[in-house]
Design an enzyme around this catalytic site. Structure first.
Site, PDB file in Angstrom:
ATOM      1  N   HIS A  39       0.806  -1.230   0.000  1.00 20.21           N
ATOM      2  CA  HIS A  39       0.000   0.000   0.000  1.00 20.21           C
ATOM      3  C   HIS A  39       0.837   1.276   0.000  1.00 20.21           C
ATOM      4  O   HIS A  39       0.289   2.376  -0.096  1.00 20.21           O
ATOM      5  CB  HIS A  39      -0.947   0.025   1.205  1.00 20.21           C
ATOM      6  CG  HIS A  39      -0.231   0.332   2.493  1.00 20.21           C
ATOM      7  ND1 HIS A  39       0.533  -0.595   3.134  1.00 20.21           N
ATOM      8  CD2 HIS A  39      -0.151   1.463   3.207  1.00 20.21           C
ATOM      9  CE1 HIS A  39       1.057  -0.051   4.221  1.00 20.21           C
ATOM     10  NE2 HIS A  39       0.658   1.204   4.293  1.00 20.21           N
TER      11      HIS A  39
HETATM   12  C1  UD1 Z   1      -2.030   5.608   5.843  1.00 21.02           C
HETATM   13  C2  UD1 Z   1      -0.702   6.029   6.475  1.00 21.02           C
HETATM   14  C3  UD1 Z   1       0.312   4.908   6.333  1.00 21.02           C
HETATM   15  C4  UD1 Z   1      -0.214   3.605   6.873  1.00 21.02           C
HETATM   16  C5  UD1 Z   1      -1.534   3.305   6.165  1.00 21.02           C
HETATM   17  C6  UD1 Z   1      -2.146   2.027   6.645  1.00 21.02           C
HETATM   18  C7  UD1 Z   1      -0.177   8.421   6.389  1.00 21.02           C
HETATM   19  C8  UD1 Z   1       0.688   9.433   5.717  1.00 21.02           C
HETATM   20  N1  UD1 Z   1      -0.151   7.205   5.836  1.00 21.02           N
HETATM   21  O1  UD1 Z   1      -1.788   5.447   4.449  1.00 21.02           O
HETATM   22  O2  UD1 Z   1       1.473   5.243   7.063  1.00 21.02           O
HETATM   23  O3  UD1 Z   1       0.716   2.580   6.648  1.00 21.02           O
HETATM   24  O4  UD1 Z   1      -2.440   4.390   6.416  1.00 21.02           O
HETATM   25  O5  UD1 Z   1      -3.297   1.720   5.923  1.00 21.02           O
HETATM   26  O6  UD1 Z   1      -0.825   8.725   7.348  1.00 21.02           O
HETATM   27  N2  UD1 Z   1      -9.147   5.145   1.666  1.00 21.02           N
HETATM   28  C9  UD1 Z   1     -10.382   4.577   1.600  1.00 21.02           C
HETATM   29  N3  UD1 Z   1     -10.966   4.173   2.766  1.00 21.02           N
HETATM   30  C10 UD1 Z   1     -10.372   4.326   3.968  1.00 21.02           C
HETATM   31  C11 UD1 Z   1      -9.103   4.925   4.015  1.00 21.02           C
HETATM   32  C12 UD1 Z   1      -8.501   5.325   2.867  1.00 21.02           C
HETATM   33  O7  UD1 Z   1     -10.967   4.417   0.551  1.00 21.02           O
HETATM   34  O8  UD1 Z   1     -10.948   3.928   5.001  1.00 21.02           O
HETATM   35  C13 UD1 Z   1      -8.500   5.582   0.409  1.00 21.02           C
HETATM   36  C14 UD1 Z   1      -8.822   7.011   0.070  1.00 21.02           C
HETATM   37  O9  UD1 Z   1      -8.848   7.142  -1.318  1.00 21.02           O
HETATM   38  C15 UD1 Z   1      -7.617   7.745   0.602  1.00 21.02           C
HETATM   39  C16 UD1 Z   1      -6.529   6.745   0.291  1.00 21.02           C
HETATM   40  O10 UD1 Z   1      -7.115   5.449   0.523  1.00 21.02           O
HETATM   41  O11 UD1 Z   1      -7.434   8.973   0.029  1.00 21.02           O
HETATM   42  C17 UD1 Z   1      -5.318   6.879   1.136  1.00 21.02           C
HETATM   43  O12 UD1 Z   1      -5.655   6.971   2.503  1.00 21.02           O
HETATM   44  P1  UD1 Z   1      -4.696   7.765   3.533  1.00 21.02           P
HETATM   45  O13 UD1 Z   1      -5.196   7.645   4.914  1.00 21.02           O
HETATM   46  O14 UD1 Z   1      -4.444   9.111   2.985  1.00 21.02           O
HETATM   47  O15 UD1 Z   1      -3.328   6.992   3.394  1.00 21.02           O
HETATM   48  P2  UD1 Z   1      -2.995   5.442   3.403  1.00 21.02           P
HETATM   49  O16 UD1 Z   1      -2.422   5.092   2.081  1.00 21.02           O
HETATM   50  O17 UD1 Z   1      -4.105   4.607   3.938  1.00 21.02           O
END
Ligand code: UD1
Length: 371
Positions: A215
């Protein structure tokens, strides 16, 4: 004496398992502490958030900030604005804000707390990948630059903080709350009826198998990189079928780039903690870019290949079962071949990864917080 009020900050999936044992340790010292759980809402899908609260036995959050989605700046800013309001409510100002790990929620809440003169305790402090292209590295550096108390999971964390000038009196090697949770949940799982588990059905069908998680933006956001990794995994899967619970970020990009992983890679939705543990604890091989899984596989002695160029968790390679292989398909195939042939690395569980880290943290906070 009045109870010391602790805010526990959780926002993204890897935070939830880290606060669970701290909640239990604080509950055991209800004579000294009160606590509030603040869920920033960084992760918001049921499969990325609520299911962990239900399964890990974490009480419902006292505050839900609902700050999911958006760019890094938008997400961090939304959390800061919302969390500051919680801290400013009359009578609600905590005696300590405890943040875990390195996600945007960790960064946002530590800045808010520090500017309100609330002591910040950072759990999983001092880890450094040296890779400033990782958002987590920036989060770790900023959080550690302003925290008051540092709870480290491994000697490298302590050494990094001392090198950066932190006094020894505020840096504590306590073990790992993630391992506390793992050992606790593994014990629960050993007594659970898993016959209805999705992972149990997959295990029965596949026999010997490996598990993949990916991821990190550096691995999944660029088409060339993700295509190379997908190719390597498809090749491994000809010898060892792979199960791949797909993070929402990765699923979106696999679709966007039109990548097909082939018939021997079984894709699932993100799994709950128990479902996932039930799957990976019996895997022949794990390929991952997760920080937490590098540590959990070391704790249970499962061979792990980390598909990154660096790790902020060197003890997993020095003492544990983790091998840092990078992202070149040839390197991944070579190292996976060794594990599949039964020549994977042996390891041992690092010092203090014994299930008692949260108890040590709470005992320390009891000494540190001057009310
Ligand atoms: C975040 C953390 C990362 C951690 C990871 C675990 C930061 C910078 N990154 O990354 O360190 O390893 O979580 O999962 O804080 N999304 C969904 N549903 C959700 C959550 C996210 O659809 O419940 C999608 C959205 O499009 C979102 C994207 O995933 O914009 C990324 O989510 P985000 O929380 O920004 O970062 P992660 O890649 O999950």
């Amino acid at each position: 004496m009045a109870l010391r009020l602790i805010h526990l900050i959780a926002g993204a999936r890897p935070n939830f398992m880290k606060i669970a044992p701290i909640v239990r340790a604080l509950q055991a010292r209800a004579d000294r502490f009160a606590y509030r759980i603040v869920h920033t809402g960084q992760h918001y899908d049921h499969a990325m958030s609520d299911v962990f609260f239900e399964e890990l036995g974490i009480p419902t959050p006292d505050h839900h900030l609902e700050c999911g989605g958006g760019s890094h700046a938008e997400q961090t800013a939304k959390i800061m604005v919302a969390y500051e309001k919680i801290c400013l409510v009359e009578g609600a100002k905590p005696d300590c804000v405890l943040v875990v790990g390195d996600v945007n929620s960790t960064l946002a809440c530590s800045i808010v707390a520090k500017k309100l003169h609330i002591p910040v305790a950072h759990v999983e402090a001092g880890l450094r990948s040296g890779d400033m292209a990782m958002p987590e590295e920036i989060n770790r550096l900023v959080t550690d630059s302003i925290s008051d108390w540092y709870f480290c999971t491994e000697p490298a964390g302590v050494a990094n903080l001392l090198r950066e000038g932190k006094p020894e009196s505020v840096v504590f090697n306590v073990g790992h709350v993630m391992v506390d949770n793992l050992l606790y949940q593994a014990e629960q799982l050993s007594r659970a009826d898993t016959s209805g588990f999705e992972s149990e059905g997959i295990k029965r069908k596949l026999g010997r198998y490996g598990v993949v998680t990916l991821h990190r933006p550096s691995n999944v956001d660029e088409e060339v990189t993700l295509r190379g990794l997908a190719g390597a995994l498809s090749t491994i899967a000809k010898d060892l079928p792979l199960v791949f619970p797909v993070h929402p970020r990765t699923r979106g990009n696999l679709q966007k780039f039109g990548l097909d992983l082939g018939p021997n890679i079984h894709l699932t939705q993100p799994l709950s903690y128990m479902e996932f543990l039930n799957l990976w604890k019996d895997a022949a091989l794990i390929c991952t870019d997760s920080g937490g899984l590098q540590e959990e596989t070391t704790a249970l002695g499962i061979p792990c290949l980390t598909l990154r160029e660096n790790t902020e968790r060197p003890v997993t390679c020095d003492e544990g079962t983790n091998t840092l292989v990078g992202t070149s398909p040839d390197d991944i195939l070579r190292e996976a071949g060794k594990v599949i042939a039964g020549q994977g690395k042996q390891g041992r569980r690092p010092a203090l990864w014994d299930g008692q880290a949260a108890v040590r943290i709470v005992a320390k906070l009891d000494q540190l917080i001057i009310h």
